[in-house]
Design a protein around this motif. Structure first.
Motif, short mmCIF file in Angstrom:
data_model
loop_
_atom_site.label_atom_id
_atom_site.label_comp_id
_atom_site.label_asym_id
_atom_site.label_seq_id
_atom_site.Cartn_x
_atom_site.Cartn_y
_atom_site.Cartn_z
N SER A 1 0.85 -1.23 0.08
CA SER A 1 -0.02 -0.12 -0.16
C SER A 1 0.78 1.22 0.05
CB SER A 1 -0.88 0.02 1.52
OG SER A 1 -0.15 0.33 2.29
N SER B 1 1.94 4.77 1.55
CA SER B 1 1.44 5.34 2.76
C SER B 1 1.94 6.77 2.69
CB SER B 1 2.80 4.71 3.74
OG SER B 1 4.02 4.95 3.27
N GLN B 2 1.87 7.44 1.66
CA GLN B 2 1.98 8.92 1.83
C GLN B 2 0.78 9.57 1.44
OE1 GLN B 2 4.22 9.46 -2.04
NE2 GLN B 2 6.37 8.79 -0.92
N ILE B 3 0.76 10.81 2.16
CA ILE B 3 -0.52 11.56 2.04
C ILE B 3 -0.31 12.72 1.15
CG2 ILE B 3 -2.19 12.83 3.55
CD1 ILE B 3 -1.36 11.33 5.92
N ASN B 4 -1.28 12.83 0.19
CA ASN B 4 -1.43 14.10 -0.79
C ASN B 4 -2.09 14.94 -0.03
OD1 ASN B 4 -1.15 15.54 -2.98
ND2 ASN B 4 -2.23 14.24 -4.10
N VAL B 5 -1.06 16.40 0.22
CA VAL B 5 -1.60 17.57 0.85
C VAL B 5 -1.89 18.52 0.10
CG1 VAL B 5 -0.08 17.10 3.17
CG2 VAL B 5 0.71 18.47 1.30
N PHE C 1 -5.57 19.51 0.25
CA PHE C 1 -5.74 20.20 1.44
C PHE C 1 -5.62 21.73 1.24
CE2 PHE C 1 -4.19 21.16 5.80
CZ PHE C 1 -5.70 21.20 6.34
#
Length: 148
Positions: free
Chosen positions: A13, A15-19, A22
């Protein structure tokens, strides 16, 4: 053996968050609040008389002062209470101010009267406020314009 390695890669999977979305939403909200904040200011346009008077001492723990405004057309409004910015009659003004002062005794009370309004209308507002229980009533003026 090659099949087992490829299966592991597929199941792994991210595991990075796309900011970026946001940040985009936050910038849009910031712009909306910056545009609408000045529109939320309520008030009545009053041309205050100029006077060379010292500012009254107010205590910050008392909260927002009660300001009674008498506009050029003689309409009386309040900055607090259930009918903010609406025209009030003398008895309505007395009742609302009395209720506000009973909830927060010692609250400062000020009257803003337009310089072109009938003086008697300003005095009526002051008498109504004093009858509501205000011990001291201050008048709001603009400082005189400085030449030079």
């Amino acid at each position: 053996m090659a099949e087992g390695v490829s299966l592991r890669r597929r199941r792994r999977s991210m595991s990075q968050i796309n900011v970026v979305p946001f940040i985009d939403v936050m910038l849009v909200l910031l712009i909306i609040f910056m545009v609408t904040a000045p529109l939320l200011q309520q008030g009545v346009e009053v041309d205050l008389p100029q006077a060379d008077a010292e500012a009254l001492d107010t205590t910050p723990d008392q909260g927002e002062p009660i300001v009674v405004t008498v506009s050029r057309d003689g309409r009386i409004t309040l900055n607090q209470g259930p009918r903010v910015g609406e025209g009030l009659e003398r008895d309505e003004l007395r009742g609302i101010v009395s209720d506000l002062l009973s909830r927060q005794p010692g609250t400062d009370v000020f009257v803003r009267g337009d310089r072109f309004v009938d003086y008697g209308r300003v005095v009526d507002a002051m008498i109504s406020v004093q009858a509501a229980g205000a011990g001291r009533v201050g008048l709001i003026t603009d400082p005189p314009e400085q030449d030079g």
